[in-house]
Design an enzyme around this catalytic site. Structure first.
Site, PDB file in Angstrom:
ATOM      1  N   ASP B 144       0.790  -1.324   0.177  1.00 16.85           N
ATOM      2  CA  ASP B 144      -0.065   0.009  -0.158  1.00 16.85           C
ATOM      3  C   ASP B 144       0.839   1.119   0.106  1.00 16.85           C
ATOM      4  O   ASP B 144       0.741   2.004  -0.783  1.00 16.85           O
ATOM      5  CB  ASP B 144      -0.917  -0.068   1.011  1.00 16.85           C
ATOM      6  CG  ASP B 144      -1.581   1.226   1.189  1.00 16.85           C
ATOM      7  OD1 ASP B 144      -2.712   1.403   0.646  1.00 16.85           O
ATOM      8  OD2 ASP B 144      -1.352   2.317   2.108  1.00 16.85           O
ATOM      9  N   VAL B 172      -5.280   2.568  -0.700  1.00 15.31           N
ATOM     10  CA  VAL B 172      -4.935   1.886  -2.078  1.00 15.31           C
ATOM     11  C   VAL B 172      -5.074   0.405  -2.050  1.00 15.31           C
ATOM     12  O   VAL B 172      -5.942  -0.081  -2.879  1.00 15.31           O
ATOM     13  CB  VAL B 172      -3.315   2.251  -2.674  1.00 15.31           C
ATOM     14  CG1 VAL B 172      -3.237   1.572  -3.816  1.00 15.31           C
ATOM     15  CG2 VAL B 172      -3.168   3.621  -2.603  1.00 15.31           C
ATOM     16  N   ASP B 173      -4.809  -0.206  -1.042  1.00 15.35           N
ATOM     17  CA  ASP B 173      -5.054  -1.672  -0.906  1.00 15.35           C
ATOM     18  C   ASP B 173      -6.466  -1.923  -0.817  1.00 15.35           C
ATOM     19  O   ASP B 173      -7.308  -2.817  -1.669  1.00 15.35           O
ATOM     20  CB  ASP B 173      -4.453  -2.225   0.470  1.00 15.35           C
ATOM     21  CG  ASP B 173      -3.344  -2.876   0.377  1.00 15.35           C
ATOM     22  OD1 ASP B 173      -2.958  -3.536  -0.674  1.00 15.35           O
ATOM     23  OD2 ASP B 173      -2.569  -3.067   1.434  1.00 15.35           O
ATOM     24  N   LEU B 174      -7.278  -1.011  -0.139  1.00 16.20           N
ATOM     25  CA  LEU B 174      -8.691  -1.461   0.302  1.00 16.20           C
ATOM     26  C   LEU B 174      -9.434  -0.724  -1.180  1.00 16.20           C
ATOM     27  O   LEU B 174     -10.543  -1.437  -1.380  1.00 16.20           O
ATOM     28  CB  LEU B 174      -9.196  -0.641   1.477  1.00 16.20           C
ATOM     29  CG  LEU B 174      -8.642  -1.189   2.765  1.00 16.20           C
ATOM     30  CD1 LEU B 174      -8.978  -0.652   3.916  1.00 16.20           C
ATOM     31  CD2 LEU B 174      -9.017  -2.756   2.994  1.00 16.20           C
ATOM     32  N   GLY B 177      -8.948  -3.807  -3.657  1.00 13.63           N
ATOM     33  CA  GLY B 177     -10.030  -4.809  -3.259  1.00 13.63           C
ATOM     34  C   GLY B 177     -11.409  -4.529  -3.631  1.00 13.63           C
ATOM     35  O   GLY B 177     -12.160  -5.401  -4.297  1.00 13.63           O
TER      36      GLY B 177
END
Lengths: 398, 398
Positions: B144, B172-174, B177
């Site tokens: 992230d 960014v990760d979420l 997802g």
């Protein structure tokens, strides 16, 4: 054929969250009719600082250009009976409706879920609100930064002990938009099987909570209230930005093996000390390690440092400004930048964030000038020239 | 019946982006089989600082608990032939596969798209990578914060002129997802019509660019390279955090009417000055206006200030810490906090960020301990007790 070819989207959204959602539907082939107030249109058209007059879509802001390609603009005065009658005809045939009015507003206009779904039971009706449709704050005005604050995101963003800081882009708005897209596709899957539409709800509050989910979980399990730590985080060291000769770079040494590779690549004599060899040791000696490492990273350019660490399989990245990020060769190499012609010029835009192997996006068209598509849209919905004239006389188009 | 009832998800993901995506599929009723290395499992199980031993799922971290409810854990050593044979049987029957290995890794393990889709043409195969599958950075390690830096997000987050700062949560990760979820639902819609699966791709790079889309657009149109401005933004004044007697609050006076209401509510004599009455005037006099307003906001508590401004229809919000945000009555009022029983205790978790009127999420079950569901999953896939014993002897389960 594109995934959403033949689907009609009645788009009552404006600003960020809603337009981001409907643009993705347009990218995948839906016919998105953006219903705008004919006087000023989407507020986002005039966002911006400089001279927008040379921008496409009648001098629209960069934000508007970024979030409204592949749509058509219908100028309708929803305060007039004639304007509402036109919108109702569109809603009766729509596959999807999206709005981000405050709770209660769309019902007063006559486009509430109960009214529309009775006439059009296949309608997927997506409502994007600030704080949700129930509860004590349902009527409160909201925007991205308000929810960055309300959700706790701002409290963990900034320098340690410093003032609260904004996460620079409208992450809550855009995450909310993507949540709406996911919900709309889920409802379209349900409709494909059952023939039935349904209401899909999301809110900036729900999107903000989703972005904070693991911090809330930690609070609920342990009572932990985290604080901002600049570019660092509490879990591991190093895991932050370090100064370089010409900027800054991220270095991650999250586990002991990666740290050892990092230390040996940069300066084994200085860095590979016994007290730094474990996760706990690096955490306990955070200040000294960061100081020591900063002294070394300052000797290298950002690009050279990242290349050295990458070659040693240490996760590293340059801290880049928006210009370099937008020109990133990697971003272009994976097809995330689309170039297309509009109004006699070449525009670039960011492609949808997911790609479907068997259902590519449609070729982009530029964003619409305010009310630019009013007449063609009216003809598409069966209005004859004399009816259009009568509607115009009745104030439907402002 | 839940939306994804009867659907099998082969889940090879770990850490954040992938588990967030598969949890949402699990929330909507899919049978998510999380395939984990039996020695340590998902790296995220051990994230965290304090003593996790009293946490559910065998002492899993808060991050793991937040992102892995409603899943089952199958412990498989994918480096063993026997382990891979079991995973292949599951993939042959799966409706959806999700992985976030680095590019090339899953092909080497024998679970590449071409191999699996030949045997299971209905498979929706979702790949989440760091920088995408092609291009010069395809093999680079990512997380992230690396993509917050690479995308330019960090360069616009922080104090003006200060060091780059992390956006406090893994946005960014979420967001990646959620983009994966949207892509998977889109592919399931396509499959419902055609019977065919397809590859769905997303990456942290694509998600980061999506969060930065309007800044890249501005750069491409005008060459603008924005900079961090603390809690403020460049467009309007006031639009930032102000100090209060007990903390800070966001105040937005984005248009002239809202500013006038704000000024008259807080202190008309001091604030309603001619040079502040236009957007341009407030921008030109930013420093003086912010100073003047701060002197007034400091006299009020955060809650009193927000209540006054909200009553005057000025957008305002408290800057809250994670504890107050998690306990927010509004968040509970709209059903975004789910309470459920697991392992003899009551857990809370954040509900999915969109709601479907006709297809509610399944009742939550707690996250799985590592490999806790290995035997029941094997029986479900037709393995007899003696076959299970033989697989165990051959090292399938580590």
């Amino acid at each position: 054929m594109s995934l959403l070819a033949g689907m009609l989207v009645a788009d009552f959204t404006r600003v960020f969250s809603g337009p981001a959602a409907t643009q993705l539907l347009a990218d995948y082939g839906a016919d998105v009719v953006k219903i705008e107030d004919p006087r000023a249109g989407d507020d986002a058209r005039v966002f911006g600082l400089g001279d927008n007059s040379a921008h496409p879509a009648g001098g629209a802001s960069a934000s508007f250009v970024a979030l409204n390609r592949n749509k058509r603009s219908l100028g309708l005065d929803l305060k007039s009976d004639a304007g509402r009658a036109v919108a109702l005809r569109i809603c009766a045939r729509a596959d999807v409706l999206v709005h981000n009015f405050r709770p209660g507003v769309i019902e007063r206009l006559g486009f509430g879920y109960d009214a529309l779904s009775a006439a059009n039971p296949g309608l997927v009706y997506c409502e994007i609100s600030g704080y949700g449709r129930q509860g004590p704050l349902a009527a409160r005005g909201a925007n991205d930064i308000a929810l960055q604050a309300h959700s706790g995101l701002m409290s963990i963003t900034g320098e340690a002990g410093g003032a609260p800081v904004r996460c620079g882009s409208a992450v809550v708005d855009l995450h909310c938009g993507m949540s709406a897209v996911a919900g709309i596709f889920a409802a379209l899957l349900h409709r494909e099987r059952t023939g039935k539409g349904q209401r899909v709800e999301t809110s900036l509050l729900a999107a903000g909570a989703n972005l904070m989910t693991y911090f809330y979980q930690e609070y609920w399990l342990d009572g932990t209230v985290p604080r901002a730590m600049g570019s660092a985080n509490a879990l591991t060291v190093p895991n932050q930005a370090f100064p370089t000769a010409d900027g800054a770079a991220i270095i991650i040494g999250s586990n002991d093996e990666m740290w050892l590779r990092c230390a040996r690549t940069l300066d084994a004599a200085a860095l590979d000390q016994p007290e730094f060899r474990s996760v706990e040791g690096r955490r306990a000696n955070r200040v000294r390690l960061v100081e020591l490492l900063s002294g070394i990273t300052r000797r290298h350019s950002t690009d050279a440092l990242v290349a050295m660490l990458d070659a040693a399989k240490v996760v590293a990245a340059p801290v880049r400004d928006v210009g370099r990020a937008a020109e990133d060769p990697q971003l272009h190499a994976i097809g995330q930048v689309t170039e297309y012609e509009a109004e006699g010029r070449t525009l670039k835009s960011v492609a949808p964030p997911f790609r479907l192997g068997a259902a590519p996006p449609v070729p982009p068209r530029g964003p619409p000038a305010l009310a630019a598509d009013t007449d063609p849209v009216l003809r598409q919905f069966g209005y004859a020239p004399d009816e259009i004239a009568a509607l115009r006389a009745a104030g439907a188009f402002g």
